[in-house]
Design an enzyme around this catalytic site. Structure first.
Site, PDB file in Angstrom:
ATOM      1  N   TYR A  68       0.851  -1.207   0.000  1.00 59.41           N
ATOM      2  CA  TYR A  68       0.000   0.000   0.000  1.00 59.41           C
ATOM      3  C   TYR A  68       0.881   1.249   0.000  1.00 59.41           C
ATOM      4  O   TYR A  68       0.624   2.220  -0.717  1.00 59.41           O
ATOM      5  CB  TYR A  68      -0.921  -0.002   1.225  1.00 59.41           C
ATOM      6  CG  TYR A  68      -1.660   1.310   1.418  1.00 59.41           C
ATOM      7  CD1 TYR A  68      -2.712   1.672   0.577  1.00 59.41           C
ATOM      8  CD2 TYR A  68      -1.286   2.198   2.422  1.00 59.41           C
ATOM      9  CE1 TYR A  68      -3.381   2.886   0.743  1.00 59.41           C
ATOM     10  CE2 TYR A  68      -1.947   3.410   2.591  1.00 59.41           C
ATOM     11  CZ  TYR A  68      -2.988   3.748   1.743  1.00 59.41           C
ATOM     12  OH  TYR A  68      -3.635   4.950   1.905  1.00 59.41           O
ATOM     13  N   SER A 150      -3.790  11.826   8.802  1.00 58.14           N
ATOM     14  CA  SER A 150      -4.729  11.593   7.704  1.00 58.14           C
ATOM     15  C   SER A 150      -6.126  11.308   8.251  1.00 58.14           C
ATOM     16  O   SER A 150      -6.275  10.693   9.306  1.00 58.14           O
ATOM     17  CB  SER A 150      -4.239  10.384   6.905  1.00 58.14           C
ATOM     18  OG  SER A 150      -5.260   9.886   6.072  1.00 58.14           O
ATOM     19  N   GLN A 171      -5.436  16.355   8.093  1.00 64.90           N
ATOM     20  CA  GLN A 171      -5.757  16.334   6.662  1.00 64.90           C
ATOM     21  C   GLN A 171      -7.212  15.920   6.450  1.00 64.90           C
ATOM     22  O   GLN A 171      -7.706  14.986   7.086  1.00 64.90           O
ATOM     23  CB  GLN A 171      -4.827  15.339   5.942  1.00 64.90           C
ATOM     24  CG  GLN A 171      -5.153  15.092   4.483  1.00 64.90           C
ATOM     25  CD  GLN A 171      -6.066  13.884   4.269  1.00 64.90           C
ATOM     26  OE1 GLN A 171      -6.273  13.104   5.184  1.00 64.90           O
ATOM     27  NE2 GLN A 171      -6.613  13.751   3.079  1.00 64.90           N
ATOM     28  N   TYR A 173     -10.230  15.179   3.254  1.00 59.92           N
ATOM     29  CA  TYR A 173     -10.524  15.054   1.827  1.00 59.92           C
ATOM     30  C   TYR A 173     -11.666  16.006   1.499  1.00 59.92           C
ATOM     31  O   TYR A 173     -12.327  16.540   2.390  1.00 59.92           O
ATOM     32  CB  TYR A 173     -10.942  13.614   1.498  1.00 59.92           C
ATOM     33  CG  TYR A 173      -9.830  12.624   1.680  1.00 59.92           C
ATOM     34  CD1 TYR A 173      -8.825  12.497   0.735  1.00 59.92           C
ATOM     35  CD2 TYR A 173      -9.783  11.814   2.808  1.00 59.92           C
ATOM     36  CE1 TYR A 173      -7.803  11.587   0.904  1.00 59.92           C
ATOM     37  CE2 TYR A 173      -8.765  10.898   2.988  1.00 59.92           C
ATOM     38  CZ  TYR A 173      -7.772  10.795   2.032  1.00 59.92           C
ATOM     39  OH  TYR A 173      -6.763   9.898   2.196  1.00 59.92           O
ATOM     40  N   THR A 199      -6.853  17.856   0.929  1.00 52.36           N
ATOM     41  CA  THR A 199      -6.344  17.119  -0.235  1.00 52.36           C
ATOM     42  C   THR A 199      -7.287  17.369  -1.410  1.00 52.36           C
ATOM     43  O   THR A 199      -8.458  16.990  -1.359  1.00 52.36           O
ATOM     44  CB  THR A 199      -6.282  15.611   0.087  1.00 52.36           C
ATOM     45  OG1 THR A 199      -5.354  15.424   1.150  1.00 52.36           O
ATOM     46  CG2 THR A 199      -5.840  14.789  -1.118  1.00 52.36           C
ATOM     47  N   ARG A 208      -4.579   1.340  -7.947  1.00 53.40           N
ATOM     48  CA  ARG A 208      -3.284   0.733  -7.613  1.00 53.40           C
ATOM     49  C   ARG A 208      -3.474  -0.770  -7.655  1.00 53.40           C
ATOM     50  O   ARG A 208      -4.206  -1.349  -6.833  1.00 53.40           O
ATOM     51  CB  ARG A 208      -2.822   1.183  -6.232  1.00 53.40           C
ATOM     52  CG  ARG A 208      -2.678   2.708  -6.148  1.00 53.40           C
ATOM     53  CD  ARG A 208      -3.326   3.231  -4.912  1.00 53.40           C
ATOM     54  NE  ARG A 208      -3.641   4.650  -5.036  1.00 53.40           N
ATOM     55  CZ  ARG A 208      -4.071   5.383  -4.024  1.00 53.40           C
ATOM     56  NH1 ARG A 208      -4.176   4.867  -2.823  1.00 53.40           N
ATOM     57  NH2 ARG A 208      -4.391   6.635  -4.203  1.00 53.40           N
ATOM     58  N   LYS A 295      -3.398  20.675  -0.699  1.00 52.83           N
ATOM     59  CA  LYS A 295      -2.403  19.683  -1.149  1.00 52.83           C
ATOM     60  C   LYS A 295      -2.885  18.964  -2.408  1.00 52.83           C
ATOM     61  O   LYS A 295      -4.002  18.437  -2.431  1.00 52.83           O
ATOM     62  CB  LYS A 295      -2.176  18.656  -0.027  1.00 52.83           C
ATOM     63  CG  LYS A 295      -1.270  17.507  -0.414  1.00 52.83           C
ATOM     64  CD  LYS A 295      -0.940  16.649   0.784  1.00 52.83           C
ATOM     65  CE  LYS A 295      -0.175  15.410   0.396  1.00 52.83           C
ATOM     66  NZ  LYS A 295      -0.995  14.419  -0.315  1.00 52.83           N
ATOM     67  N   HIS A 319       0.242  13.331  -5.377  1.00 53.57           N
ATOM     68  CA  HIS A 319      -0.221  12.292  -4.449  1.00 53.57           C
ATOM     69  C   HIS A 319       0.753  11.097  -4.459  1.00 53.57           C
ATOM     70  O   HIS A 319       0.339   9.945  -4.425  1.00 53.57           O
ATOM     71  CB  HIS A 319      -1.636  11.839  -4.846  1.00 53.57           C
ATOM     72  CG  HIS A 319      -2.495  11.453  -3.681  1.00 53.57           C
ATOM     73  ND1 HIS A 319      -3.410  12.294  -3.107  1.00 53.57           N
ATOM     74  CD2 HIS A 319      -2.570  10.301  -2.968  1.00 53.57           C
ATOM     75  CE1 HIS A 319      -4.020  11.671  -2.116  1.00 53.57           C
ATOM     76  NE2 HIS A 319      -3.525  10.460  -1.995  1.00 53.57           N
ATOM     77  N   ARG A 322       0.176   8.355  -6.992  1.00 55.11           N
ATOM     78  CA  ARG A 322      -0.887   7.382  -6.707  1.00 55.11           C
ATOM     79  C   ARG A 322      -2.198   7.738  -7.405  1.00 55.11           C
ATOM     80  O   ARG A 322      -3.177   7.022  -7.291  1.00 55.11           O
ATOM     81  CB  ARG A 322      -1.126   7.314  -5.201  1.00 55.11           C
ATOM     82  CG  ARG A 322       0.081   6.842  -4.429  1.00 55.11           C
ATOM     83  CD  ARG A 322      -0.003   7.208  -2.960  1.00 55.11           C
ATOM     84  NE  ARG A 322      -0.934   6.425  -2.202  1.00 55.11           N
ATOM     85  CZ  ARG A 322      -0.698   5.203  -1.729  1.00 55.11           C
ATOM     86  NH1 ARG A 322       0.469   4.639  -1.967  1.00 55.11           N
ATOM     87  NH2 ARG A 322      -1.599   4.550  -1.026  1.00 55.11           N
TER      88      ARG A 322
HETATM   89  C1  GLV Z   1      -5.096   7.966   0.063  1.00 54.75           C
HETATM   90  O1  GLV Z   1      -5.074   9.180   0.071  1.00 54.75           O
HETATM   91  C2  GLV Z   1      -4.193   7.138  -0.645  1.00 54.75           C
HETATM   92  O2  GLV Z   1      -3.391   7.640  -1.447  1.00 54.75           O
HETATM   93  O3  GLV Z   1      -4.248   5.913  -0.458  1.00 54.75           O
END
Ligand code: GLV
Length: 430
Positions: A68, A150, A171, A173, A199, A208, A295, A319, A322
């Protein structure tokens, strides 16, 4: 001042004592013979750089959580280039300049920092090591750099506040649910958080592959594959059994409809706001009457809009590679963004920092601060709080010595003059 930390030896002895007490000498012996973790303990590695911590992190942490951390979206091109683009920039060696009395101390959004490095918000940090957010926050506060919690953390805002002394950053979202947003911000205010990091580059999620293949969840689902992996991570497992913090602490029991963790993935998919626009970002900014950092800015036009809505700082970031695979690296975009808005808003850089030399390059290109995500998580996964401190020490030393060898004694005096940048570094893109 850089704080003293337990030496590796002290740290290892503490761990061994813990195992003896926890599982008895016989099983400790079995453990020493049969697990990678124990082998690395016996070898007593000397940590000289972030990649040493990364190797230990990989060995000591279940694969789904290591992956991760160590992944980007799709082909991972942007994830890789965030790091390799730093290598293209060179430093200008200078001699016969007094190197005494050096200082890396500066300010980020008006707050004193021991060096221009903050811990980035990283989801699931408390799965890399039990109570991971608390450990990382403690290491950061002792070192004198900001810690950013986070929203997708395992330890809650309250958990971190109760276990630390100094204000941290929180942080959020860009979520649809105003009520939940307000409650999160009220909790952050009650916890005395000194800044909010919004964010802005995660309206929808980049894919991912590794997370899908590993069936990532917190806590991990018990499948033959995950069990086979976790039994080789004994210390991780014992520590996890010893904490009650194994769920998303800011969300479970707080967001509507999420009373049990199994509904969390659907909440995540539903909660983020795909209709986000600049008016909404301005509204979110107004919800917090303190310092706000935006961000996830990677474009000059977006940086101008961010400066207009009254952000105290923007973070040039993709990010960590990501989200949009194929986007340019953060370091490539930095200079043009600083040129466009650097006199209106503080510009920070995130994504790709693995060393103090990287911090130095970013600062020389105009960043007033930088963020480390993976670099501190490698420390945490390797050695808990002491590992995060080690990561900060490694980066600090690299920054301090490299700055001196470039002929500068104070980070505040570092400018573009210390760099050698290829003419086509930013690239000519049509
Ligand atoms: C969350 O913000 C991530 O990138 O997994």
């Amino acid at each position: 001042m850089v704080p003293a930390t337990p030496t590796l030896l002290e740290n290892d002895l503490q761990l061994e004592l813990h195992f003896d007490l926890a599982i008895g000498p016989f099983r400790a012996n079995w453990f020493i013979k049969h697990t990678n973790y124990a082998r690395s303990e016996i070898e007593m590695p000397v940590i000289t750089n972030i990649y040493d911590l990364k190797r230990l992190h990989k060995r000591r942490t279940p694969k789904m959580f290591y992956d991760y951390c160590e992944s980007g979206s799709w082909t991972e091109q942007t994830f890789r280039e965030n790091v390799t683009d730093f290598d293209k920039i060179r430093l200008r060696q200078r001699i016969a300049v007094n190197m005494e009395g050096r200082s890396t101390a500066t300010q980020m959004i008006g707050q004193d920092v021991a060096m221009p490095v903050a811990l980035a918000p990283v989801g699931l940090t408390g799965m890399q090591r039990a109570d991971g957010e608390i450990k990382a926050a403690r290491a950061a506060e002792k070192f004198g750099v900001p810690f950013t919690l986070s929203t997708m953390s395992i330890c809650s805002i309250e958990d971190v506040a109760e276990n630390t002394e100094k204000p941290f950053w929180f942080q959020v979202y860009t979520l649809k649910d105003d009520d939940f947003m307000r409650r999160l911000l009220d909790r952050a205010k009650d916890a005395n958080c000194s800044a909010i990091v919004i964010t802005v580059d995660l309206q929808i999620m980049g894919q991912r592959h590794k997370d899908l293949k590993n069936g990532l969840s917190a806590p991990p689902k018990l499948t033959p594959k995950s069990i086979a992996d976790m039994v080789t991570k004994v210390a991780w497992g014992l520590e996890m059994l010893g904490t009650k913090r194994r769920f998303f602490g800011n969300i479970v029991g707080h967001a509507k409809g999420v009373t049990d963790p199994s509904s969390l993935s659907s909440w995540t998919a539903e909660a983020f706001d795909p209709a986000l626009d600049w008016d909404r970002i301005a509204t979110l900014r107004r919800m917090w009457d303190g310092k706000v950092i935006l961000k996830g800015i990677l474009d000059v036009e977006d940086a101008k809009r961010a400066a207009e809505i009254g952000a105290d700082a923007i973070v040039v970031s993709n990010h960590g590679g990501r989200q949009l695979d194929g986007a340019l690296s953060s370091i490539r975009m930095l200079e043009q963004i600083v040129e466009a808005v650097g006199d209106k808003v503080e510009v920070h850089l995130d994504s790709g920092i693995r060393s103090g030399q990287d911090v130095l390059k970013a600062v020389a290109m105009g960043a007033k601060g930088t963020y480390i995500g993976r670099a501190f998580v490698h420390g945490l996964g390797a050695m808990g709080e002491a590992g995060v401190t080690k990561a900060l020490e490694v980066i600090h030393k690299e920054l301090d010595v490299s700055m001196a060898l470039c002929g500068r004694r104070d980070i505040k005096e570092v400018d573009r003059d210390i760099l050698l940048v290829p003419e086509d570094f930013a690239g000519r893109w049509a």
